[in-house]
Write an enzyme that holds these catalytic residues in place. Structure first.
Site, PDB file in Angstrom:
ATOM      1  N   ASP A   1      13.182   0.017  -4.204  1.00 28.05           N
ATOM      2  CA  ASP A   1      14.385   0.598  -3.590  1.00 28.05           C
ATOM      3  C   ASP A   1      15.478  -0.468  -3.411  1.00 28.05           C
ATOM      4  OD1 ASP A   1      13.459   3.204  -3.402  1.00 28.05           O
ATOM      5  OD2 ASP A   1      12.603   2.910  -1.405  1.00 28.05           O
TER       6      ASP A   1
ATOM      7  N   LYS B   1       4.388   5.591   2.010  1.00 22.25           N
ATOM      8  CA  LYS B   1       4.947   4.293   1.620  1.00 22.25           C
ATOM      9  C   LYS B   1       4.390   3.126   2.449  1.00 22.25           C
ATOM     10  CE  LYS B   1       9.416   5.283  -0.477  1.00 22.25           C
ATOM     11  NZ  LYS B   1      10.864   5.086  -0.361  1.00 22.25           N
TER      12      LYS B   1
HETATM   13  P1  NAP Z   1      12.914   7.476   7.629  1.00 21.43           P
HETATM   14  O1  NAP Z   1      12.027   6.258   7.577  1.00 21.43           O
HETATM   15  O2  NAP Z   1      12.376   8.751   8.126  1.00 21.43           O
HETATM   16  O3  NAP Z   1      14.223   7.039   8.484  1.00 21.43           O
HETATM   17  C1  NAP Z   1      15.007   7.943   9.060  1.00 21.43           C
HETATM   18  C2  NAP Z   1      16.160   7.263   9.832  1.00 21.43           C
HETATM   19  O4  NAP Z   1      17.158   8.255   9.894  1.00 21.43           O
HETATM   20  C3  NAP Z   1      15.797   6.867  11.240  1.00 21.43           C
HETATM   21  O5  NAP Z   1      16.426   5.664  11.603  1.00 21.43           O
HETATM   22  C4  NAP Z   1      16.355   8.016  12.077  1.00 21.43           C
HETATM   23  O6  NAP Z   1      16.911   7.634  13.333  1.00 21.43           O
HETATM   24  C5  NAP Z   1      17.510   8.493  11.249  1.00 21.43           C
HETATM   25  N1  NAP Z   1      17.715   9.914  11.486  1.00 21.43           N
HETATM   26  C6  NAP Z   1      16.873  10.926  11.162  1.00 21.43           C
HETATM   27  N2  NAP Z   1      17.395  12.084  11.578  1.00 21.43           N
HETATM   28  C7  NAP Z   1      18.563  11.801  12.201  1.00 21.43           C
HETATM   29  C8  NAP Z   1      19.558  12.590  12.831  1.00 21.43           C
HETATM   30  N3  NAP Z   1      19.448  13.915  12.924  1.00 21.43           N
HETATM   31  N4  NAP Z   1      20.653  11.969  13.322  1.00 21.43           N
HETATM   32  C9  NAP Z   1      20.772  10.635  13.224  1.00 21.43           C
HETATM   33  N5  NAP Z   1      19.850   9.820  12.652  1.00 21.43           N
HETATM   34  C10 NAP Z   1      18.770  10.415  12.130  1.00 21.43           C
HETATM   35  O7  NAP Z   1      13.467   7.804   6.179  1.00 21.43           O
HETATM   36  P2  NAP Z   1      13.666   6.789   4.955  1.00 21.43           P
HETATM   37  O8  NAP Z   1      12.401   6.636   4.202  1.00 21.43           O
HETATM   38  O9  NAP Z   1      14.328   5.552   5.477  1.00 21.43           O
HETATM   39  O10 NAP Z   1      14.643   7.626   3.998  1.00 21.43           O
HETATM   40  C11 NAP Z   1      15.924   7.994   4.443  1.00 21.43           C
HETATM   41  C12 NAP Z   1      16.746   8.630   3.335  1.00 21.43           C
HETATM   42  O11 NAP Z   1      16.969   7.718   2.276  1.00 21.43           O
HETATM   43  C13 NAP Z   1      16.121   9.873   2.694  1.00 21.43           C
HETATM   44  O12 NAP Z   1      17.126  10.856   2.585  1.00 21.43           O
HETATM   45  C14 NAP Z   1      15.715   9.405   1.325  1.00 21.43           C
HETATM   46  O13 NAP Z   1      15.774  10.445   0.360  1.00 21.43           O
HETATM   47  C15 NAP Z   1      16.798   8.368   1.040  1.00 21.43           C
HETATM   48  N6  NAP Z   1      16.374   7.404   0.007  1.00 21.43           N
HETATM   49  C16 NAP Z   1      17.044   7.420  -1.171  1.00 21.43           C
HETATM   50  C17 NAP Z   1      16.679   6.542  -2.161  1.00 21.43           C
HETATM   51  C18 NAP Z   1      17.419   6.543  -3.477  1.00 21.43           C
HETATM   52  O14 NAP Z   1      16.891   6.015  -4.439  1.00 21.43           O
HETATM   53  N7  NAP Z   1      18.630   7.074  -3.547  1.00 21.43           N
HETATM   54  C19 NAP Z   1      15.619   5.643  -1.965  1.00 21.43           C
HETATM   55  C20 NAP Z   1      14.960   5.645  -0.727  1.00 21.43           C
HETATM   56  C21 NAP Z   1      15.341   6.545   0.255  1.00 21.43           C
HETATM   57  P3  NAP Z   1      16.024   7.344  14.666  1.00 21.43           P
HETATM   58  O15 NAP Z   1      15.567   5.932  14.512  1.00 21.43           O
HETATM   59  O16 NAP Z   1      17.002   7.534  15.779  1.00 21.43           O
HETATM   60  O17 NAP Z   1      14.920   8.362  14.644  1.00 21.43           O
END
Ligand code: NAP
Length: 288
Positions: free
Chosen positions: A118, A82
């Site tokens: 999104d 992305k």
């Molecule tokens: P990302 O960039 O990898 O962000 C992950 C975030 O989650 C970081 O801030 C991280 O915290 C935190 N995190 C990860 N593991 C953790 C844990 N064990 N405990 C606490 N915090 C944790 O991911 P993303 O792209 O933002 O996507 C995140 C989620 O959103 C995914 O599940 C994705 O499927 C969902 N999503 C859904 C849609 C939809 O249309 N419904 C659209 C987009 C995304 P740290 O900063 O502390 O590492």
């Protein structure tokens, strides 16, 4: 942005080309992606002969090369591409630039344009659910989905507060968008109308995990999880048991896909057919 070798004087597409053409999702892994199912259901519903395929790669240069070689009309982009795909595009929409991530590419007249759907997907889902203007939202997480949430909530008149495990990331993100932040350990200090989980914690297959202890949930009237697989995450089950009104990520997922469909085809997307296709695959018949 890169220039390219494509002529902008190609002949206009014929009606058959407008109804057909290829689309694909790029990322890695893609085994769990529901986008092919959802978009192919939408194409069929609209009587289009277009097809949506899966192209698994984590390499942005390769993804862009394949979009051009296969002459795709459009593409979805997911993790880990992305952000890395952005320098390879001819143009990036202003919101996608502010978020720092692209999830949609439109290929027209030889040019690749990047968008992020999104944020619009989240806004539409929240507006259908309980509104945004004047309300306070705790955004749990500080990754790409959190950035899309912050920008779109602010644009829609909401007040987001960032809460994240790593305080430095919360502070940096909040500073970028001019909002408050606290570390997750201090979430008990906050009052808000709605909590939105943007972390992947609790997503299939690790469905027994949750990003917040259940004792923290009862004070929020509304709790949303961006995760859509499973539809009822442990967070939502515990929030429901604590008396909160809950919402899965299915609605947001359908609306972000619907905005992609609109960008690619210029047509009004068949949202209910798209939702039905997703829920059937996830084993749920109703909405949430
Ligand atoms: P990302 O960039 O990898 O962000 C992950 C975030 O989650 C970081 O801030 C991280 O915290 C935190 N995190 C990860 N593991 C953790 C844990 N064990 N405990 C606490 N915090 C944790 O991911 P993303 O792209 O933002 O996507 C995140 C989620 O959103 C995914 O599940 C994705 O499927 C969902 N999503 C859904 C849609 C939809 O249309 N419904 C659209 C987009 C995304 P740290 O900063 O502390 O590492």
């Amino acid at each position: 942005m890169n220039s390219n070798n494509y002529s902008s004087t190609r002949p206009a597409p014929t009606p058959d080309q407008e109804r057909g053409g290829l689309f694909a999702i790029f990322g890695n892994p893609l085994g769990q992606s529901l986008s092919p199912l959802m978009h192919n259901a939408a194409f069929a519903e609209m009587g289009l002969t277009a097809q949506y395929r899966v192209c698994q790669t984590g390499n942005a240069a390769e993804a862009v090369r394949r979009i051009r070689e296969m002459d795709l009309r459009g593409a979805s982009v997911t993790l880990p591409l992305k952000e890395t795909v952005m320098p390879f595009l001819d143009e990036v929409d202003r919101n996608a630039r502010e978020i720092g991530a692209v999830n949609t590419i439109v290929h027209r007249d030889g040019r690749l344009r990047g968008y992020n759907t999104d944020g619009p997907g989240l806004v539409r889902d929240l507006e259908e659910w309980f509104g945004i203007r004047g309300k306070t939202f705790i955004v749990l997480g500080a990754g790409g989905a959190a950035r899309a949430a912050l920008l779109s909530l602010l644009q829609a008149g909401g007040t987001p507060v960032v809460v994240n495990r790593t305080p430095e990331r919360a502070e940096a993100l909040a500073g970028r968008f001019g909002c408050r932040w606290v570390p997750t350990a201090e979430i008990g200090r906050l009052q808000a109308d709605c909590l939105i989980n943007t972390t992947p914690v609790g997503m299939f297959p690790e469905t027994d995990r949750t990003p917040l202890p259940k004792r923290e949930l009862a004070r929020f009237s509304h709790v949303m999880d961006m995760i859509y697989n499973p539809v009822k995450t442990r967070l939502l089950r515990e929030a429901g048991a604590a008396g909160c009104i809950v919402r899965s990520g299915v609605g947001m997922f359908v609306h972000q896909g619907a905005e992609q469909f609109r960008l690619w085809t210029g047509m009004e997307p068949p949202r209910e057919r798209m939702r039905q296709a997703v829920l059937e695959r996830l084993g749920e018949n109703g909405g949430d």
